[in-house]
Write a protein that holds these residues in place. Structure first.
Motif, PDB file in Angstrom:
ATOM      1  N   ASN A   1      -2.335   8.603  13.251  1.00 58.32           N
ATOM      2  CA  ASN A   1      -3.103   7.805  12.289  1.00 58.32           C
ATOM      3  C   ASN A   1      -2.470   7.961  10.913  1.00 58.32           C
ATOM      4  O   ASN A   1      -1.894   9.008  10.603  1.00 58.32           O
ATOM      5  N   SER A   2      -2.632   6.953  10.068  1.00 58.22           N
ATOM      6  CA  SER A   2      -2.147   7.056   8.683  1.00 58.22           C
ATOM      7  C   SER A   2      -3.222   6.491   7.756  1.00 58.22           C
ATOM      8  O   SER A   2      -4.124   5.779   8.195  1.00 58.22           O
ATOM      9  N   LEU A   3      -3.129   6.856   6.473  1.00 58.82           N
ATOM     10  CA  LEU A   3      -4.180   6.432   5.531  1.00 58.82           C
ATOM     11  C   LEU A   3      -3.549   6.080   4.190  1.00 58.82           C
ATOM     12  O   LEU A   3      -2.718   6.836   3.677  1.00 58.82           O
ATOM     13  N   SER A   4      -3.922   4.922   3.635  1.00 61.14           N
ATOM     14  CA  SER A   4      -3.217   4.422   2.442  1.00 61.14           C
ATOM     15  C   SER A   4      -4.158   3.893   1.378  1.00 61.14           C
ATOM     16  O   SER A   4      -5.342   3.656   1.622  1.00 61.14           O
ATOM     17  N   LEU A   5      -3.564   3.685   0.205  1.00 63.43           N
ATOM     18  CA  LEU A   5      -4.247   3.032  -0.907  1.00 63.43           C
ATOM     19  C   LEU A   5      -3.479   1.739  -1.219  1.00 63.43           C
ATOM     20  O   LEU A   5      -2.262   1.773  -1.460  1.00 63.43           O
ATOM     21  N   THR A   6      -4.199   0.622  -1.212  1.00 64.40           N
ATOM     22  CA  THR A   6      -3.587  -0.665  -1.551  1.00 64.40           C
ATOM     23  C   THR A   6      -3.418  -0.751  -3.072  1.00 64.40           C
ATOM     24  O   THR A   6      -4.295  -0.325  -3.822  1.00 64.40           O
ATOM     25  N   LEU A   7      -2.260  -1.286  -3.520  1.00 64.15           N
ATOM     26  CA  LEU A   7      -1.913  -1.286  -4.949  1.00 64.15           C
ATOM     27  C   LEU A   7      -1.918  -2.695  -5.545  1.00 64.15           C
ATOM     28  O   LEU A   7      -1.291  -3.604  -4.987  1.00 64.15           O
ATOM     29  N   ASP A   8      -2.590  -2.849  -6.680  1.00 58.02           N
ATOM     30  CA  ASP A   8      -2.662  -4.214  -7.238  1.00 58.02           C
ATOM     31  C   ASP A   8      -1.359  -4.632  -7.925  1.00 58.02           C
ATOM     32  O   ASP A   8      -1.117  -5.813  -8.121  1.00 58.02           O
ATOM     33  N   GLY A   9      -0.511  -3.677  -8.272  1.00 54.71           N
ATOM     34  CA  GLY A   9       0.689  -4.009  -9.055  1.00 54.71           C
ATOM     35  C   GLY A   9       1.846  -4.608  -8.279  1.00 54.71           C
ATOM     36  O   GLY A   9       2.753  -5.193  -8.868  1.00 54.71           O
ATOM     37  N   PHE A  10       1.849  -4.449  -6.971  1.00 56.32           N
ATOM     38  CA  PHE A  10       2.966  -4.927  -6.143  1.00 56.32           C
ATOM     39  C   PHE A  10       2.432  -5.845  -5.043  1.00 56.32           C
ATOM     40  O   PHE A  10       1.536  -5.439  -4.311  1.00 56.32           O
ATOM     41  N   TYR A  11       2.992  -7.040  -4.922  1.00 62.54           N
ATOM     42  CA  TYR A  11       2.448  -7.950  -3.908  1.00 62.54           C
ATOM     43  C   TYR A  11       3.462  -9.015  -3.472  1.00 62.54           C
ATOM     44  O   TYR A  11       4.528  -9.183  -4.083  1.00 62.54           O
ATOM     45  N   THR A  12       3.093  -9.685  -2.395  1.00 61.62           N
ATOM     46  CA  THR A  12       3.893 -10.794  -1.864  1.00 61.62           C
ATOM     47  C   THR A  12       3.005 -12.024  -1.759  1.00 61.62           C
ATOM     48  O   THR A  12       1.845 -11.909  -1.357  1.00 61.62           O
TER      49      THR A  12
ATOM     50  N   ASN B   1       0.857  -1.186   0.000  1.00 56.76           N
ATOM     51  CA  ASN B   1       0.000   0.000   0.000  1.00 56.76           C
ATOM     52  C   ASN B   1       0.888   1.229   0.000  1.00 56.76           C
ATOM     53  O   ASN B   1       2.027   1.189   0.462  1.00 56.76           O
ATOM     54  N   ILE B   2       0.345   2.306  -0.568  1.00 48.08           N
ATOM     55  CA  ILE B   2       1.090   3.568  -0.544  1.00 48.08           C
ATOM     56  C   ILE B   2       0.370   4.510   0.428  1.00 48.08           C
ATOM     57  O   ILE B   2      -0.841   4.728   0.309  1.00 48.08           O
ATOM     58  N   ALA B   3       1.129   5.030   1.388  1.00 50.68           N
ATOM     59  CA  ALA B   3       0.524   5.921   2.381  1.00 50.68           C
ATOM     60  C   ALA B   3       0.320   7.311   1.779  1.00 50.68           C
ATOM     61  O   ALA B   3       1.236   7.888   1.202  1.00 50.68           O
ATOM     62  N   LEU B   4      -0.893   7.831   1.890  1.00 49.59           N
ATOM     63  CA  LEU B   4      -1.207   9.200   1.456  1.00 49.59           C
ATOM     64  C   LEU B   4      -1.072  10.153   2.640  1.00 49.59           C
ATOM     65  O   LEU B   4      -0.728  11.319   2.478  1.00 49.59           O
ATOM     66  N   ILE B   5      -1.363   9.640   3.830  1.00 49.18           N
ATOM     67  CA  ILE B   5      -0.961  10.287   5.089  1.00 49.18           C
ATOM     68  C   ILE B   5      -0.007   9.285   5.726  1.00 49.18           C
ATOM     69  O   ILE B   5      -0.374   8.135   5.969  1.00 49.18           O
ATOM     70  N   LYS B   6       1.213   9.693   5.973  1.00 48.90           N
ATOM     71  CA  LYS B   6       2.262   8.758   6.362  1.00 48.90           C
ATOM     72  C   LYS B   6       2.216   8.380   7.837  1.00 48.90           C
ATOM     73  O   LYS B   6       1.897   9.206   8.700  1.00 48.90           O
ATOM     74  N   TYR B   7       2.593   7.141   8.092  1.00 44.41           N
ATOM     75  CA  TYR B   7       2.952   6.664   9.427  1.00 44.41           C
ATOM     76  C   TYR B   7       4.437   6.986   9.559  1.00 44.41           C
ATOM     77  O   TYR B   7       5.239   6.532   8.763  1.00 44.41           O
ATOM     78  N   TRP B   8       4.798   7.806  10.522  1.00 41.49           N
ATOM     79  CA  TRP B   8       6.214   8.180  10.648  1.00 41.49           C
ATOM     80  C   TRP B   8       6.556   8.386  12.111  1.00 41.49           C
ATOM     81  O   TRP B   8       6.669   9.510  12.585  1.00 41.49           O
ATOM     82  N   GLY B   9       6.670   7.311  12.843  1.00 42.16           N
ATOM     83  CA  GLY B   9       7.082   7.382  14.238  1.00 42.16           C
ATOM     84  C   GLY B   9       6.291   6.422  15.110  1.00 42.16           C
ATOM     85  O   GLY B   9       5.115   6.169  14.859  1.00 42.16           O
ATOM     86  N   LYS B  10       6.999   5.888  16.112  1.00 47.48           N
ATOM     87  CA  LYS B  10       6.363   4.951  17.052  1.00 47.48           C
ATOM     88  C   LYS B  10       6.337   5.558  18.441  1.00 47.48           C
ATOM     89  O   LYS B  10       7.298   6.218  18.847  1.00 47.48           O
ATOM     90  N   ARG B  11       5.248   5.300  19.160  1.00 46.83           N
ATOM     91  CA  ARG B  11       5.243   5.671  20.577  1.00 46.83           C
ATOM     92  C   ARG B  11       5.655   4.470  21.418  1.00 46.83           C
ATOM     93  O   ARG B  11       6.009   4.604  22.586  1.00 46.83           O
ATOM     94  N   GLU B  12       5.584   3.289  20.813  1.00 42.83           N
ATOM     95  CA  GLU B  12       6.010   2.063  21.488  1.00 42.83           C
ATOM     96  C   GLU B  12       6.617   1.169  20.413  1.00 42.83           C
ATOM     97  O   GLU B  12       5.971   0.884  19.404  1.00 42.83           O
ATOM     98  N   GLU B  13       7.854   0.729  20.626  1.00 40.76           N
ATOM     99  CA  GLU B  13       8.549   0.024  19.554  1.00 40.76           C
ATOM    100  C   GLU B  13       8.288  -1.473  19.524  1.00 40.76           C
ATOM    101  O   GLU B  13       8.213  -2.077  18.460  1.00 40.76           O
ATOM    102  N   LYS B  14       8.169  -2.083  20.694  1.00 41.64           N
ATOM    103  CA  LYS B  14       8.118  -3.541  20.741  1.00 41.64           C
ATOM    104  C   LYS B  14       6.869  -4.089  20.054  1.00 41.64           C
ATOM    105  O   LYS B  14       6.959  -4.988  19.223  1.00 41.64           O
ATOM    106  N   ILE B  15       5.707  -3.538  20.373  1.00 44.48           N
ATOM    107  CA  ILE B  15       4.480  -4.045  19.742  1.00 44.48           C
ATOM    108  C   ILE B  15       3.991  -3.102  18.630  1.00 44.48           C
ATOM    109  O   ILE B  15       2.905  -3.260  18.093  1.00 44.48           O
ATOM    110  N   ILE B  16       4.825  -2.146  18.267  1.00 44.63           N
ATOM    111  CA  ILE B  16       4.567  -1.184  17.175  1.00 44.63           C
ATOM    112  C   ILE B  16       3.257  -0.420  17.365  1.00 44.63           C
ATOM    113  O   ILE B  16       2.210  -0.791  16.830  1.00 44.63           O
ATOM    114  N   LEU B  17       3.350   0.653  18.132  1.00 47.49           N
ATOM    115  CA  LEU B  17       2.221   1.586  18.275  1.00 47.49           C
ATOM    116  C   LEU B  17       2.667   2.929  17.716  1.00 47.49           C
ATOM    117  O   LEU B  17       3.725   3.430  18.078  1.00 47.49           O
TER     118      LEU B  17
END
Ligand code: ADP
Ligand code: DP6
Ligand code: CO
Length: 325
Positions: free
Chosen positions: A30-41, A10-26
């Motif tokens: 807020n961030s907001l994204s668009l999922t892309l059909d061209g790139f996948y795993t 997904n490409i973030a249109l509003i970015k996630y850029w920073g953690k308040r808690e690293e171990k469990i990733i908080l």
């Protein structure tokens, strides 16, 4: 005890850029994204009684070191939830996206791993539970559970139970296209994880970044709802520039941009001056994603391919959420 899942980046249109808690990733916002059909795993997880440790192959290469450790730590979460602490897995993953180059391989990678792993061990998670689990592998990945537009709600609780992504609009709500402009597929020097940590800890501009988030989110959501491309594009481009500005205020300072990154940004702004609506956004890496509408596809693609230093342009439509194969 084997399952295969496919997840898109997904490409973030509003970015996630920073953690308040690293171990469990908080996250800090807020961030907001668009999922892309061209790139996948696509990832297969196969739990086998006879294994005494996990095995991880990525693009048919055996992986050790940090990348391996992240996968086994994540599988530990799945094992713990299932009450099967001593059950190890063979994980086979294929990235249809450059790895660690700023194309969000960690998003499709951990979303596919979470989905395949939890299904293989029989957890039977809801989308919300899957997103919460996925978040703990890589933050941006929690949004890839859903297709189309998705928002990661940062939550307030210390245990992370209210920090997960929610769907904002499905892929068929609006055919916004994204051109991924490839300048280099090399692994970045500063990972997203390290870059955002340094920024949170030291950047003189970090509080300014956080201050702008509520307004950017509000505008972006209005734009998506009313399919207002100018509003969405302007908001996303400005949010991207603010995020990248924080890295220049860090200690030691750094930037993900190359000279060619700037050349693409300037070309996109020049396209707009010539009446073709296109906007850019950039994740943690030098490569640029350009937002445009289907009617401008031909001219946008040609203009981007003609920029010196551009090695490839890959066009993408909005993509679907997790699927099981
Ligand atoms: P990107 O811009 O590609 O998301 P990051 O620095 O955020 O770059 O994350 C890259 C890391 O994500 C890789 O080094 C690896 O640890 C992990 N990763 C990427 N693809 C996969 C995958 N298919 N399965 C598991 N982990 C992955
Ligand atoms: C700039 O999700 O890759 O792409 O949670 O540490 O794994 P970790 O980081 P990651 O960070 C992504 C940062 C970004 C913006 C975004 O995708 O929202
Ligand atoms: Co990433």
């Amino acid at each position: 005890m084997k399952a295969t899942a496919k997840a898109h980046t997904n490409i973030a249109l509003i970015k996630y850029w920073g953690k308040r808690e690293e171990k469990i990733i908080l996250p800090t916002n807020n961030s907001l994204s668009l999922t892309l059909d061209g790139f996948y795993t696509t990832t297969t997880v196969d739990f086998q009684e006879e294994l005494s440790a996990d095995i991880f192959t990525l693009n048919d290469q055996s992986i050790s070191g940090v990348q391996y450790d992240q996968v086994t730590k994540f599988l530990d979460l799945i094992r713990k939830s299932a009450g099967k602490d001593n059950l190890f897995a063979h994980v086979k993953s294929i990235n249809e996206v450059p790895t660690a180059a700023g194309f969000a391989s960690s998003a499709s990678g951990f979303a596919a791993l979470a989905a395949a792993g939890s299904k293989a061990i029989g957890l039977g998670l809801s989308d919300q539970e899957l997103s919460r689990l996925t978040r703990q592998g890589s933050g941006s990945a929690c949004r890839s559970v859903y297709g189309g537009f998705a928002e990661w709600e940062m939550g307030k609780k210390a245990d992370g139970s209210d920090s997960y992504a929610v769907p904002i609009a499905p892929a068929d709500h609006w055919d916004v296209r994204v051109a991924a402009v490839v300048l280099t597929a090399k692994m970045k020097k500063v990972s997203s994880r390290e870059g955002m940590k340094r920024t949170v800890d030291t950047s003189a501009f970090y509080s300014g970044w956080l201050d702008g988030i509520p307004q950017d989110l509000k505008q972006l959501k209005e734009g998506i709802k009313h399919r207002d491309f100018e509003k969405v594009g302007q908001t996303a481009e400005a949010n991207c520039l603010k995020m990248h500005a924080t890295t220049l205020g860090a200690n030691p300072p750094f930037t993900y941009w190359l000279d060619t990154t700037m050349a693409v940004m300037q070309t996109v702004q020049a396209m707009r001056a010539n009446g073709i609506l296109a906007y850019f956004t950039i994740d943690a890496g030098p490569n640029v994603k350009v937002l445009y509408l289907p009617e401008n596809e031909k001219s946008v693609e040609k203009t981007l391919r003609d920029i010196p230093g551009v090695t490839d342009v890959r066009l993408s439509k909005p993509g679907q959420g997790i699927t099981y194969l």
